[in-house]
Design a protein around this motif. Structure first.
Motif, PDB file in Angstrom:
ATOM      1  N   HIS A 109       5.740 -10.646 -19.352  1.00 30.20           N
ATOM      2  CA  HIS A 109       6.101 -11.391 -18.153  1.00 30.20           C
ATOM      3  C   HIS A 109       5.069 -11.223 -17.052  1.00 30.20           C
ATOM      4  CE1 HIS A 109       9.636 -12.166 -20.359  1.00 30.20           C
ATOM      5  NE2 HIS A 109       9.872 -10.896 -20.487  1.00 30.20           N
ATOM      6  N   GLY A 110       3.909 -11.671 -17.399  1.00 31.20           N
ATOM      7  CA  GLY A 110       2.813 -11.492 -16.466  1.00 31.20           C
ATOM      8  C   GLY A 110       2.780 -12.575 -15.404  1.00 31.20           C
ATOM      9  N   PRO A 111       1.885 -12.419 -14.480  1.00 34.00           N
ATOM     10  CA  PRO A 111       1.716 -13.436 -13.439  1.00 34.00           C
ATOM     11  C   PRO A 111       1.182 -14.726 -14.034  1.00 34.00           C
ATOM     12  CG  PRO A 111       0.085 -11.689 -13.219  1.00 34.00           C
ATOM     13  CD  PRO A 111       0.982 -11.300 -14.331  1.00 34.00           C
ATOM     14  N   GLY A 112       1.430 -15.798 -13.371  1.00 33.29           N
ATOM     15  CA  GLY A 112       1.058 -17.118 -13.875  1.00 33.29           C
ATOM     16  C   GLY A 112      -0.392 -17.430 -13.637  1.00 33.29           C
ATOM     17  N   LEU A 113      -0.744 -18.647 -13.992  1.00 36.25           N
ATOM     18  CA  LEU A 113      -2.135 -19.052 -13.960  1.00 36.25           C
ATOM     19  C   LEU A 113      -2.691 -19.028 -12.537  1.00 36.25           C
ATOM     20  CD1 LEU A 113      -3.630 -21.842 -16.077  1.00 36.25           C
ATOM     21  CD2 LEU A 113      -4.212 -21.775 -13.693  1.00 36.25           C
ATOM     22  N   ILE A 114      -1.952 -19.595 -11.610  1.00 37.82           N
ATOM     23  CA  ILE A 114      -2.487 -19.708 -10.249  1.00 37.82           C
ATOM     24  C   ILE A 114      -2.643 -18.333  -9.617  1.00 37.82           C
ATOM     25  CG2 ILE A 114      -2.113 -20.712  -7.990  1.00 37.82           C
ATOM     26  CD1 ILE A 114      -1.381 -23.136  -9.168  1.00 37.82           C
ATOM     27  N   ARG A 115      -1.636 -17.512  -9.818  1.00 39.65           N
ATOM     28  CA  ARG A 115      -1.754 -16.178  -9.243  1.00 39.65           C
ATOM     29  C   ARG A 115      -2.911 -15.405  -9.850  1.00 39.65           C
ATOM     30  NH1 ARG A 115       4.031 -14.513  -7.105  1.00 39.65           N
ATOM     31  NH2 ARG A 115       4.833 -16.249  -8.157  1.00 39.65           N
ATOM     32  N   SER A 116      -3.088 -15.579 -11.149  1.00 43.04           N
ATOM     33  CA  SER A 116      -4.194 -14.881 -11.793  1.00 43.04           C
ATOM     34  C   SER A 116      -5.511 -15.366 -11.236  1.00 43.04           C
ATOM     35  CB  SER A 116      -4.166 -15.113 -13.305  1.00 43.04           C
ATOM     36  OG  SER A 116      -2.995 -14.588 -13.858  1.00 43.04           O
ATOM     37  N   GLY A 117      -5.573 -16.659 -10.996  1.00 42.78           N
ATOM     38  CA  GLY A 117      -6.813 -17.206 -10.469  1.00 42.78           C
ATOM     39  C   GLY A 117      -7.097 -16.719  -9.060  1.00 42.78           C
ATOM     40  N   LEU A 118      -6.038 -16.503  -8.299  1.00 36.38           N
ATOM     41  CA  LEU A 118      -6.237 -16.043  -6.933  1.00 36.38           C
ATOM     42  C   LEU A 118      -6.356 -14.538  -6.835  1.00 36.38           C
ATOM     43  CD1 LEU A 118      -3.635 -18.380  -5.197  1.00 36.38           C
ATOM     44  CD2 LEU A 118      -6.110 -18.532  -5.086  1.00 36.38           C
ATOM     45  N   ARG A 119      -6.052 -13.891  -7.939  1.00 39.01           N
ATOM     46  CA  ARG A 119      -6.109 -12.445  -7.999  1.00 39.01           C
ATOM     47  C   ARG A 119      -5.309 -11.826  -6.855  1.00 39.01           C
ATOM     48  NH1 ARG A 119      -8.525  -9.524 -11.695  1.00 39.01           N
ATOM     49  NH2 ARG A 119      -9.060  -7.354 -11.241  1.00 39.01           N
ATOM     50  N   THR A 120      -4.048 -12.123  -6.881  1.00 40.21           N
ATOM     51  CA  THR A 120      -3.150 -11.614  -5.847  1.00 40.21           C
ATOM     52  C   THR A 120      -2.886 -10.124  -6.058  1.00 40.21           C
ATOM     53  OG1 THR A 120      -1.238 -12.114  -7.212  1.00 40.21           O
ATOM     54  CG2 THR A 120      -1.984 -13.827  -5.695  1.00 40.21           C
ATOM     55  N   ARG A 121      -2.243  -9.539  -5.104  1.00 34.96           N
ATOM     56  CA  ARG A 121      -1.913  -8.117  -5.200  1.00 34.96           C
ATOM     57  C   ARG A 121      -1.135  -7.836  -6.466  1.00 34.96           C
ATOM     58  NH1 ARG A 121      -3.206  -4.782  -1.380  1.00 34.96           N
ATOM     59  NH2 ARG A 121      -2.147  -3.118  -2.495  1.00 34.96           N
TER      60      ARG A 121
END
Lengths: 260, 297, 328
Positions: A109-121
Motif C-alpha cells: 500500500h505504497g504512495p501513488g504515482l503523483i506523490r512518488s513523483g513529488l517525493r512527498t514526506r
C-alpha cells in the motif's frame, strides 16, 4: 479450521492431455514447515502456480487463511499473506541486492504515482522504513555486506538468499519456496535450511519444494510426496519416508533430480 | 441508396485488395516463423516491388513482365541483404533493438526510395486487358481484379507447396518451432532466416506489383501497407499461413464494404480498427492461434 | 546507505546553472529556436523513457499523443480563444485520458504486436485530424495560434521560449526521477522484467503498464501543447511516424533506461535533424542508416541505459554501523 494458513481441497489441473494435479488435498498449519517432494514433473511447481494464482485449478478449492481464493487474482493474493519464490531465481539483474529485496515491498500500500513523483514526506518516510526493513532482512540472512553488489557478482547461495529475502520483505504469513536448495552443495544447503528453520514460527509458515530429502526430513514438520500429480503420502517425515513405496519413488526422483 | 448490388460490387473489389493483403501477411508470417521477428519493413518491400517495376519500365525500357520479375528478384535480394547486414548481427540483442532495427531498415528503404524515385506517386499499367466479367445482378469484376486474384491464388498454392513439401520449406518450419531440435538435426537457423527474408521480400514485391496498378505507389506507402498486412495476419489467426490468407481476404472485404457507410477518408483507419476489434473480441483470430496467447505471458 | 530526501546533487545544481546561462552566452536566435525544439522532444522522450525504459513497453506511436496535445491547445486556445494556460492543461489531460481509455486493451499486446498497434494509433490520429475538418482544419491544420501567455506575459521570443520549455523539461525530469527512484519505479522494472513475478509480488502488471502509458502520454501531450504555442500552427503531417521514430531514436541514443539520456539524446538528434534538413531528401535515408549503425554497434546509448538505472540511493557498500546511519 483455525490455524490453517493454506488448504487445498480436491485440486485438479489439466494441461491439454496431461493431468498435472489430480485431486490434491494438502494443508499447512500456522507455524508449520511442510515439505513437498517428488520426481520431476510430479506437479509440484504447478501446485505452487495454482496456490499463487498464476494458474487456475480446474477442480477443487484453494483456501488461504480459511478464505476461498479461487476468484482472487494473483496480484491480490499477497494481501492475504502469500509470498513465493521461483525455481529459476527470478532476480532483477539491473537492480542490486538491496533493491532486489526492496522490490518485495512495492506492494504494501505504497504512495501513488503523483506523490512518488513529488517525493512527498510520506514517500520519503516510506522509502526510509522500507530500506531499514530491507537491511534487517539482509542482516538476518547474512548478506548485509553485499547490499550494494549487482546480482551477477554474488554466489548462487547468496542469490537463493536474496530470493528468500524478497519473499520475507513481503511480510508473508505463508512463504512458498520452490527449490531453495537448488544448485547448492550440502554445506550451503544446510546453511539455508538452518535459516529457514529460524524464520518459521507462528507468524510464518513455509511450504518447501525441493529434492534434497535428507535436509527436508530434518527441517519439515510434515512431508508430502507427489507423483504424477497425485498425493502418494503425507505425514510426519520419518513415518512417510519409512514407507517402501515412497523410498522407491524418491530414489527415482533423486536420480533424475538436478538443478531443477 | 446502397443497393445489394453495390454491396456485392464492393465485396468483390474488396477480395482483390484482400488478396494482396494476404500476400503481405504471408510475408510477415514467414519471417516471424523463421526468426520470431516481426519485420516492420515488410510494407517497404511491397513498395519496392512496385517502384522498381516502374523504374525498370520507364528508365531501363524493360517490358512489363521482365521489369516485374527483376523487381521481385531485386527486392528479394534486398531482403536478403537486410538480413545479413542488420538482423544477423543483432540477433541476440533485446527486443526493442530488433524492433527498432526493422524500423531502421524501413526508414533506409523508404528514404532511399525517396532519393531514387522522388515524391510523386507512380502507377503501372494494368496486368490484364481492360474489360470486365459480369457476374450477374449488376455486379462485375474487372479483368484486372481477376488477374490479381489469380496470381495471388497461384502464389499461395506455390508457397504452400514449398513450405510443406520441399526440404528447405520444412526446414524453415522446423527452425521456427523447435530451435534446439533444428540445431541438432543440422538445420541452420541462420540459413532459414536468410531464406525467409528473401522469400518474404519477394512475396511483398509481388504484392507491390499487383497493388500499384490499382492504387498508385509512393515512397512512403510502406508503413500503411505493412500495417494492413499485419492486421490481416492477426485477424486470420497469427502465425498460420491459412490464417494470413483468410485474414487478408476478410480485411479487404471489410475495408471495401466500409466505404458504403463511412466517408472515404477513413478507409485507411478501418484496418486498424478491425485489428483492435479482433484483439478485443477474439485474439486468437478467426482460425484460432495460440501464438498471441503465448505472447501474452 | 542513506535515502536522500531530495535527489538533486550539488554537481547537478552547477550543471543546471551553467545550462541556464547558456542561452545568454550564445545569444543567437536560431540557436535558441533549435534548443527549444530539442526541449520539446526531450519532454516527449522523457515520458517515453519511463514507459519504454522502465516499464519496458514498446511504443512507436507517441507522436499521436503529441499531436493530441498540440491540437487540444490549438483548438482551445486558438479556435475557442481560451487562456493559453487552460489550453496547456488540456494538452496534458486529453492525451492522458485517451491513453487511459485505450491503454488497458492496447497493453494486453506484447512486444511486436504492441509496437504495430501503436503505429496504428498514429495512423488513426492522422486520419482523424485530417477528416474532422470542422474541428481540426483538415489537411492544412490550424494556424495563427496564440503565443503562450503567463500572467499577461507573452512568450513570443526564442529566448523566452527556450527558458520556458527547458524549465518545464527540468521539472518534468525531476518528477520522473523521483518517480523512478521510488518503489513505483522498481515496480515498473519488475513488470518489465517478468509479469508473472510481478503478480506474485502483489503488483498488477495491467495497472502499472497503463499508468506508465498515461504518464508518458501526458508528457508527450504537454510537449505537443508547447509545440502549438511555439510554432503557432499544427497540422496532421507533423505528427506522423517520423516523429515517433525520432523519439525512440533519441531514447536509444541517450540510453533506453536513462532519464538524463533522454535529454542528451534529444539534443543530439535534434541538431542532427536540423543539420540534415539542409539536405532534405537525404534525411530519411541517413536517419535510417544512423539508426541501424547505432543499433548494431552502440545499442546501449550514452548513459548505458540498458542495464543501468538512474536510481539515486547512495551507492556504497553497507557498513556495520548501518543502523546508526539510517537513524539519522
Amino acid at each position: 479450521m483455525t490455524g490453517e494458513v493454506l488448504q487445498l481441497r480436491g485440486v485438479s489441473k489439466r494441461f491439454g492431455g496431461v493431468c498435472a494435479l489430480n485431486g490434491i488435498d494438502l494443508s499447512v498449519e500456522r507455524g508449520e514447515i511442510v515439505a513437498l517432494v517428488g520426481p520431476n514433473g510430479a506437479g509440484k511447481t504447478t501446485l505452487f502456480d495454482v496456490v499463487s494464482g498464476l494458474e487456475r485449478q480446474d477442480l477443487g478449492r484453494v483456501l488461504l487463511q480459511g478464505r476461498d481464493v479461487t476468484a482472487v487474482p494473483a496480484h491480490k493474493r499477497p494481501d492475504l499473506g502469500l509470498a513465493r519464490t521461483f525455481q529459476t531465481t527470478q532476480s532483477f539483474e539491473a537492480l542490486d541486492v538491496v533493491e532486489n529485496i526492496l522490490v518485495g515491498r512495492c506492494r504494501l500500500h505504497g504512495p501513488g504515482l503523483i506523490r512518488s513523483g513529488l517525493r512527498t514526506r510520506r514517500v520519503f518516510r516510506r522509502e526510509h522504513s522500507d530500506l531499514v526493513r530491507a537491511f534487517e532482512i539482509l542482516e538476518l540472512l547474512g548478506l548485509y555486506d553485499k547490499a550494494g553488489r549487482r546480482m551477477n557478482q554474488i554466489s548462487t547461495l547468496q542469490r537463493q538468499l536474496v530470493s528468500i529475502g524478497r519473499g520475507l520483505a513481503m511480510e508473508p504469513s505463508l512463504l512458498l519456496l520452490d527449490e531453495p536448495f537448488g544448485g547448492l552443495n550440502a554445506e550451503e544447503a544446510s546453511k539455508v535450511a538452518a535459516i529457514l528453520e529460524s524464520l518459521s514460527g507462528p507468524d510464518l509458515s513455509l511450504l518447501v519444494i525441493d529434492h534434497q530429502v535428507d535436509l527436508l526430513r530434518r527441517l519439515a514438520d510434515r512431508l508430502a510426496v507427489l507423483r504424477h500429480g497425485e498425493m502418494m503420502a503425507e505425514g510426519r517425515p520419518e513415518e512417510v519416508l519409512a514407507r517402501e513405496q515412497v523410498e522407491s519413488i524418491l530414489a527415482l526422483g533423486r536420480d533424475g533430480a538436478g538443478a531443477g | 441508396m446502397v443497393t445489394a448490388a453495390t454491396f456485392l460490387q464492393l465485396g468483390v473489389s474488396g477480395l482483390t485488395s484482400g488478396a494482396t493483403y494476404a500476400l503481405i501477411a504471408l510475408g510477415f508470417i514467414t519471417i516471424y516463423r523463421a526468426s520470431n521477428i516481426l519485420n516492420l519493413a515488410q510494407g517497404d518491400f511491397v513498395m519496392l516491388g512496385g517502384m522498381l517495376t516502374v523504374t525498370g519500365m520507364s528508365r531501363l525500357g524493360l517490358p512489363y513482365p521482365l521489369a516485374a520479375a527483376v523487381a521481385v528478384m531485386g527486392t528479394g535480394l534486398i531482403g536478403l541483404l537486410a538480413e545479413r547486414l542488420v538482423i544477423h548481427p543483432i540477433r541476440n540483442k533485446p527486443l526493442i533493438i530488433s524492433i527498432m532495427a526493422t524500423i531502421g531498415i524501413s526508414m533506409t528503404l523508404s528514404g532511399s526510395a525517396l532519393l531514387l524515385f522522388g515524391t510523386s506517386p507512380r502507377t503501372l499499367p494494368p496486368l490484364a486487358p481492360a474489360g470486365a466479367v459480369s457476374l450477374g445482378g449488376g455486379v462485375s469484376v474487372s479483368s484486372q481484379a481477376l488477374a490479381v486474384l489469380l496470381v495471388c491464388l497461384l502464389l499461395l498454392a506455390a508457397f504452400h507447396a514449398f513450405s510443406s513439401r520441399t526440404w528447405s520449406g520444412k526446414a524453415m518450419e522446423a527452425a521456427a518451432t523447435d530451435r534446439l531440435g533444428a540445431d541438432l538435426v543440422g538445420i541452420s537457423r541462420s540459413v532459414s532466416r536468410m531464406q525467409a527474408f528473401f522469400i518474404s521480400a519477394a512475396l511483398g514485391a509481388v504484392a507491390g506489383v499487383l497493388i500499384t496498378p490499382l492504387y498508385f505507389m509512393q515512397y512512403n506507402a510502406g508503413a500503411l501497407l505493412g500495417l494492413k498486412g499485419f492486421a490481416a495476419a492477426v485477424i486470420g489467426g497469427w502465425g498460420s499461413y491459412a490464417g494470413a490468407v483468410l485474414g487478408g481476404l476478410v480485411l479487404g472485404v471489410v475495408e471495401s464494404l466500409s466505404l458504403a457507410v463511412i466517408p472515404a477518408g477513413y478507409k485507411d483507419a478501418v484496418a486498424f480498427v478491425a485489428l483492435l476489434a479482433i484483439l478485443a473480441v477474439r485474439s486468437k483470430g478467426l482460425l484460432g492461434s495460440r501464438a498471441l496467447e503465448e505472447a501474452r505471458k | 546507505m542513506r535515502v536522500k530526501r531530495v535527489l538533486i546533487t550539488r554537481l547537478e545544481v552547477y550543471l543546471v546553472i551553467l545550462a541556464a546561462l547558456l542561452p545568454l552566452v550564445v545569444s543567437s536566435e536560431p540557436f535558441h529556436h533549435v534548443m527549444t525544439i530539442a526541449g520539446l522532444y526531450a519532454l516527449g522522450t522523457l515520458g517515453l523513457a519511463v514507459f519504454t525504459g522502465f516499464a519496458g513497453q514498446i511504443s512507436i506511436g507517441h507522436s499521436a499523443f503529441l499531436g493530441l496535445g498540440a491540437y487540444s491547445m490549438a483548438i482551445l486556445s486558438g479556435t475557442c480563444q481560451l487562456p493559453t494556460l487552460a489550453g496547456l492543461a488540456a494538452s496534458g489531460l486529453v492525451p492522458g485520458l485517451a491513453a487511459w481509455g485505450i491503454g488497458r486493451q492496447l497493453l494486453k499486446l506484447r512486444e511486436y504486436f504492441l509496437a504495430l498497434a501503436t503505429i496504428g494509433l498514429v495512423q488513426i490520429f492522422q486520419v482523424l485530424a485530417t477528416e474532422l475538418e470542422g474541428l481540426t482544419g483538415g489537411v492544412e491544420g490550424l494556424f495563427n495560434l496564440p503565443w503562450l501567455s503567463v500572467f499577461g506575459f507573452q512568450l513570443d521570443r526564442p529566448l523566452e521560449q527556450v527558458y520556458l520549455v527547458w524549465g518545464v523539461v527540468y521539472l518534468a525530469f525531476l518528477f520522473g526521477r523521483n518517480l523512478c527512484s521510488s518503489g513505483y519505479g522498481r515496480a515498473f522494472q519488475v513488470v518489465a522484467s517478468s509479469e508473472d513475478t510481478a503478480r506474485t509480488l502483489g503488483l498488477s502488471p495491467e495497472a502499472l503498464k497503463t499508468r506508465a502509458f498515461v504518464f508518458s502520454a501526458v508528457y508527450a501531450g504537454l510537449a505537443g501543447g508547447l509545440y502549438a504555442c511555439i510554432f503557432a500552427s499544427v497540422s496532421p503531417e507533423a505528427f506522423g511516424l517520423d516523429m515517433s521514430v525520432m523519439l525512440v531514436l533519441m531514447l536509444i541514443v541517450g540510453g533506453v533506461g536513462s532519464l538524463p539520456g533522454a535529454l542528451a539524446g534529444s539534443v543530439l538528434i535534434t541538431w542532427l535533424d536540423i543539420w540534415l534538413s539542409g539536405y532534405q531528401q537525404y534525411s530519411l535515408a541517413v536517419f535510417g542508416l544512423i539508426l541501424l549503425l547505432l543499433l548494431i554497434f552502440f545499442p546501449e546509448g550514452i548513459f548505458r541505459g540498458i542495464g543501468a538505472r538512474w536510481i539515486d540511493i547512495v551507492r556504497s557498500y553497507a557498513r556495520e554501523d548501518w543502523r546508526k546511519e539510517l537513524r539519522r
